[in-house]
Design a protein around this motif. Structure first.
Motif, PDB file in Angstrom:
ATOM      1  N   SER A 105       1.918  -6.785  -5.149  1.00 23.54           N
ATOM      2  CA  SER A 105       1.739  -5.377  -5.500  1.00 23.54           C
ATOM      3  C   SER A 105       0.310  -5.099  -5.945  1.00 23.54           C
ATOM      4  N   SER A 106      -0.234  -5.948  -6.814  1.00 23.15           N
ATOM      5  CA  SER A 106      -1.584  -5.697  -7.321  1.00 23.15           C
ATOM      6  C   SER A 106      -2.634  -5.852  -6.240  1.00 23.15           C
ATOM      7  N   ASN A 107      -2.434  -6.787  -5.300  1.00 21.56           N
ATOM      8  CA  ASN A 107      -3.350  -6.889  -4.157  1.00 21.56           C
ATOM      9  C   ASN A 107      -3.387  -5.575  -3.394  1.00 21.56           C
ATOM     10  N   THR A 108      -2.200  -5.023  -3.174  1.00 18.81           N
ATOM     11  CA  THR A 108      -2.077  -3.753  -2.459  1.00 18.81           C
ATOM     12  C   THR A 108      -2.744  -2.612  -3.218  1.00 18.81           C
ATOM     13  N   LEU A 109      -2.462  -2.498  -4.508  1.00 19.20           N
ATOM     14  CA  LEU A 109      -3.025  -1.415  -5.314  1.00 19.20           C
ATOM     15  C   LEU A 109      -4.546  -1.445  -5.316  1.00 19.20           C
ATOM     16  N   GLY A 110      -5.116  -2.616  -5.593  1.00 20.15           N
ATOM     17  CA  GLY A 110      -6.572  -2.722  -5.693  1.00 20.15           C
ATOM     18  C   GLY A 110      -7.274  -2.373  -4.400  1.00 20.15           C
ATOM     19  N   THR A 111      -6.686  -2.768  -3.278  1.00 23.08           N
ATOM     20  CA  THR A 111      -7.290  -2.476  -1.974  1.00 23.08           C
ATOM     21  C   THR A 111      -7.247  -0.988  -1.678  1.00 23.08           C
ATOM     22  N   ALA A 112      -6.074  -0.385  -1.825  1.00 21.73           N
ATOM     23  CA  ALA A 112      -5.931   1.039  -1.508  1.00 21.73           C
ATOM     24  C   ALA A 112      -6.803   1.905  -2.407  1.00 21.73           C
ATOM     25  N   ILE A 113      -6.890   1.555  -3.680  1.00 26.38           N
ATOM     26  CA  ILE A 113      -7.698   2.347  -4.620  1.00 26.38           C
ATOM     27  C   ILE A 113      -9.178   2.262  -4.257  1.00 26.38           C
ATOM     28  N   CYS A 114      -9.665   1.060  -3.957  1.00 25.05           N
ATOM     29  CA  CYS A 114     -11.079   0.909  -3.594  1.00 25.05           C
ATOM     30  C   CYS A 114     -11.401   1.678  -2.324  1.00 25.05           C
ATOM     31  N   GLU A 115     -10.540   1.581  -1.314  1.00 24.15           N
ATOM     32  CA  GLU A 115     -10.739   2.351  -0.083  1.00 24.15           C
ATOM     33  C   GLU A 115     -10.874   3.839  -0.404  1.00 24.15           C
ATOM     34  N   ALA A 116      -9.953   4.344  -1.229  1.00 23.97           N
ATOM     35  CA  ALA A 116      -9.922   5.773  -1.537  1.00 23.97           C
ATOM     36  C   ALA A 116     -11.166   6.216  -2.288  1.00 23.97           C
ATOM     37  N   VAL A 117     -11.627   5.396  -3.225  1.00 28.80           N
ATOM     38  CA  VAL A 117     -12.820   5.741  -3.997  1.00 28.80           C
ATOM     39  C   VAL A 117     -14.028   5.883  -3.065  1.00 28.80           C
ATOM     40  N   ALA A 166      -5.509 -10.883  -8.437  1.00 25.14           N
ATOM     41  CA  ALA A 166      -6.405 -11.984  -8.080  1.00 25.14           C
ATOM     42  C   ALA A 166      -7.278 -11.580  -6.886  1.00 25.14           C
ATOM     43  N   ASP A 167      -6.697 -11.599  -5.690  1.00 25.55           N
ATOM     44  CA  ASP A 167      -7.502 -11.446  -4.479  1.00 25.55           C
ATOM     45  C   ASP A 167      -8.049 -10.038  -4.254  1.00 25.55           C
ATOM     46  N   GLU A 168      -7.593  -9.074  -5.014  1.00 28.60           N
ATOM     47  CA  GLU A 168      -8.108  -7.703  -4.874  1.00 28.60           C
ATOM     48  C   GLU A 168      -9.180  -7.361  -5.896  1.00 28.60           C
ATOM     49  N   VAL A 169      -9.421  -8.242  -6.869  1.00 35.19           N
ATOM     50  CA  VAL A 169     -10.248  -7.861  -8.017  1.00 35.19           C
ATOM     51  C   VAL A 169     -11.705  -7.629  -7.616  1.00 35.19           C
ATOM     52  N   GLY A 170     -12.195  -8.342  -6.625  1.00 36.78           N
ATOM     53  CA  GLY A 170     -13.554  -8.092  -6.145  1.00 36.78           C
ATOM     54  C   GLY A 170     -13.718  -6.659  -5.678  1.00 36.78           C
ATOM     55  N   MET A 171     -12.711  -6.130  -4.991  1.00 43.48           N
ATOM     56  CA  MET A 171     -12.737  -4.733  -4.555  1.00 43.48           C
ATOM     57  C   MET A 171     -12.656  -3.788  -5.751  1.00 43.48           C
ATOM     58  N   THR A 172     -11.781  -4.103  -6.697  1.00 44.04           N
ATOM     59  CA  THR A 172     -11.600  -3.241  -7.863  1.00 44.04           C
ATOM     60  C   THR A 172     -12.885  -3.118  -8.668  1.00 44.04           C
ATOM     61  N   LEU A 173     -13.556  -4.246  -8.909  1.00 43.13           N
ATOM     62  CA  LEU A 173     -14.796  -4.200  -9.690  1.00 43.13           C
ATOM     63  C   LEU A 173     -15.955  -3.599  -8.895  1.00 43.13           C
ATOM     64  N   THR A 174     -15.938  -3.741  -7.582  1.00 40.77           N
ATOM     65  CA  THR A 174     -16.953  -3.058  -6.769  1.00 40.77           C
ATOM     66  C   THR A 174     -16.777  -1.551  -6.887  1.00 40.77           C
ATOM     67  N   PRO A 187      -6.772   8.313   4.968  1.00 38.39           N
ATOM     68  CA  PRO A 187      -8.030   7.718   4.491  1.00 38.39           C
ATOM     69  C   PRO A 187      -7.917   6.301   3.943  1.00 38.39           C
ATOM     70  N   ALA A 188      -6.768   5.947   3.355  1.00 36.98           N
ATOM     71  CA  ALA A 188      -6.662   4.631   2.717  1.00 36.98           C
ATOM     72  C   ALA A 188      -5.223   4.138   2.784  1.00 36.98           C
ATOM     73  N   TYR A 189      -5.067   2.863   3.138  1.00 39.32           N
ATOM     74  CA  TYR A 189      -3.744   2.251   3.202  1.00 39.32           C
ATOM     75  C   TYR A 189      -3.872   0.761   2.931  1.00 39.32           C
ATOM     76  N   ALA A 190      -2.888   0.211   2.234  1.00 42.18           N
ATOM     77  CA  ALA A 190      -2.783  -1.244   2.072  1.00 42.18           C
ATOM     78  C   ALA A 190      -1.338  -1.588   1.756  1.00 42.18           C
ATOM     79  N   GLY A 191      -0.914  -2.768   2.193  1.00 43.86           N
ATOM     80  CA  GLY A 191       0.447  -3.223   1.929  1.00 43.86           C
ATOM     81  C   GLY A 191       0.580  -4.707   2.186  1.00 43.86           C
ATOM     82  N   TRP A 192      -0.169  -5.519   1.420  1.00 46.48           N
ATOM     83  CA  TRP A 192      -0.205  -6.957   1.712  1.00 46.48           C
ATOM     84  C   TRP A 192       0.029  -7.786   0.446  1.00 46.48           C
ATOM     85  N   ASN A 193       0.565  -8.961   0.645  1.00 46.77           N
ATOM     86  CA  ASN A 193       0.782  -9.954  -0.404  1.00 46.77           C
ATOM     87  C   ASN A 193       1.445  -9.324  -1.631  1.00 46.77           C
TER      88      ASN A 193
END
Length: 498
Positions: A386-398, A238-246, A378-384
């Motif tokens: 699992s999927s929130n965390t994954l989407g954030t860390a992946i977008c940062e890394a990209v 949910a809350d990470e999807v904006g980052m994932t699609l960006t 370069p990239a880290y996330a660990g909030w709310n």
């Protein structure tokens, strides 16, 4: 690299939705055009549709891509999507904005997402209709019974007996809940049939193996198959999807799609189903990567990004709970050594810290700090979730892979340490257990958005960093905090480099 302009309509006004994308893009050729606070809503108060439409129409001509939350467009945000009284006819009219954007800019690509509405397993009206405080648990259980009846896991007699009992608590409120679900599902199916988007995904908000959310997912899947439509990604989030699609929009724009190699604390961790999700994390990761414009590879030597995944081998627990046996089976020593090895090879390292739900793993971060400087990761996330965390860390890394590590990207990672490990993992609980009651406050009443609670949180976060993560505290400090929804669940923070 040439400039890329993203027109961005977030899921709601909270920082994770309205600000993270902009912060990740700072200092890169990607300009993210976001709506101001005066356009967006305020928790249960929906955004003004006229202002949302005007924002999109006024800015689409200069955009290379749009990343759009359909829940914001139609309902005014994630919480209003659970509360609205609009008809399908009214919502269908609003949906025409997507076609309008294509008419204004025939070259723009639209990346959109629409959530499958959640059904929490607990009774609380904080983000749900007022009656959910009284009978939310019974509504959730009713959905589970109806789903299990469909699957043949309960007999008709067993199901009716259970439903009759729940109905004595829910009364007609369950009818209101189901009516709204049906309306939202109908709009989702209409969006799939009309297909005004170049890329579209359907995340599941707080899902479970059985219940209303999963039944809706199956209905979407059947509709797609019955109508010969292109397959649509559906996964927890949910809350990470904006980052994932960006991330997806940017990788498409530049024609560069990274290969990602996954490192696990233990290979068996892939089989763990995280809290508030309906499938093992090992099945979610490849979908998250694909939606973000990446691809998983089994060849570590050929990868562009090394994704390190911290998960237990058994039941995931909340950050506020004591770890269970599955946490002891993680090989954190090797995990940290592999992070160091990847960094020494100048590889883009991303850490998805899913060890706990609702908070970063301080034990892991302290072990890592014995191998590397945390501020160099370069990239880290660990909030709310699992999927929130994954989407954030992946977008940062990209973004780091495409544009390099910058002072702005390092600042965002520092903010993740402060918020994910510091606030979510420790300070939030400390404030609730030791401070709020003395001030006559509680979890849902945090002295407004910028009162004494927010000021104390900033102090406690800096103290936490100095004590637990001194590498971060030596370079960054929390300069300001606020409580976006005037409660303790989320925090908005700014950090400055010292």
């Amino acid at each position: 690299m040439k400039k890329c302009t993203i027109l961005y309509l977030p899921l709601d006004e909270r920082p994770c939705n309205a600000e993270f994308v902009c912060k990740i893009a700072r200092g890169t050729p990607v300009e993210v055009v976001c709506p101001g606070a005066e356009i967006l809503g305020d928790k249960k108060q929906p955004a003004d549709f006229g202002k949302v439409r005007k924002f999109l129409v006024d800015n689409v001509a200069k955009a290379d891509a749009c990343v759009i939350s359909v829940d914001m467009l139609l309902y005014g945000g994630i919480v209003p999507s659970r509360l609205h009284e609009m008809t399908e006819a009214q919502l269908t009219e609003r949906l025409q904005v997507l076609a309008e954007l294509k008419k204004i800019n025939t070259y723009v690509k639209i990346y959109a997402f629409s959530l499958i509405m959640r059904c929490p397993c607990y009774s609380s009206d904080d983000e749900e209709p007022a009656y959910y405080e009284r009978c939310g648990r019974e509504i959730f259980l009713s959905g589970q019974v109806k789903h299990k009846l469909r699957e043949g896991l309960l007999t008709e007699a067993q199901a009716q007996a259970l439903l009759a009992g729940y109905k004595t608590v829910t009364g007609s409120d369950i009818d209101d809940f189901e009516k709204r679900r049906a309306t939202n599902l109908a709009m989702l199916l209409k969006l799939l049939a009309d297909n005004p988007c170049d890329y579209f995904v359907v995340p599941q908000d707080d899902s479970a193996e059985y219940g209303y959310t999963t039944m809706d997912r199956l209905a979407v899947k059947k509709f797609v198959a019955d109508n010969g439509l292109p397959d649509v990604p559906m996964y927890p989030g949910a809350d990470e999807v904006g980052m994932t699609l960006t991330s997806r929009a940017v990788t498409d724009f530049y024609g560069k799609h990274p290969q990602v190699y996954c490192h696990w604390t233990n290979e068996r961790a892939q089989k763990v189903t995280p809290l508030y999700e309906d499938r093992p994390v090992g099945k979610t990761v490849p979908v998250q990567l694909a939606v973000a414009g990446c691809a998983e590879t089994a060849d570590e030597s050929a990868c562009n990004i090394d994704l390190f995944l911290n998960y237990p081998t058994e039941k995931q627990v909340e950050a506020s709970e004591l770890p269970v046996h599955g946490y002891k089976e993680r090989n954190l020593d090797k995990f940290c050594a592999d992070v160091l090895s990847a960094l020494r090879q100048n590889k883009v390292v991303a850490i998805a810290d899913g060890g706990y739900c609702n908070g970063g793993d301080v034990e892991l971060l302290q072990m890592l700090s014995g191998h590397v400087d945390l501020t160099d990761i370069p990239a880290y996330a660990g909030w709310n979730t699992s999927s929130n965390t994954l989407g954030t860390a992946i977008c940062e890394a990209v973004f780091v892979w495409l544009f390099g590590q910058t002072e702005q990207s390092k600042l965002f990672v520092a903010e993740r340490y402060a918020e994910d490990a510091g606030y979510c993992g420790y300070v939030r609980r400390y404030m609730c257990d030791n401070v709020l009651s003395e001030w006559g406050l509680d979890y849902f009443h945090a002295d407004g958005s910028s009162g004494k609670v927010a000021a104390r949180v900033a102090q406690e976060l800096n103290a936490f960093l100095a004590d637990k993560l001194p590498q971060v505290a030596a370079k960054y400090k929390v300069s300001h905090c606020s409580m976006p929804w005037r409660r303790m669940f989320e925090v908005r923070l700014d950090m400055d480099k010292i």
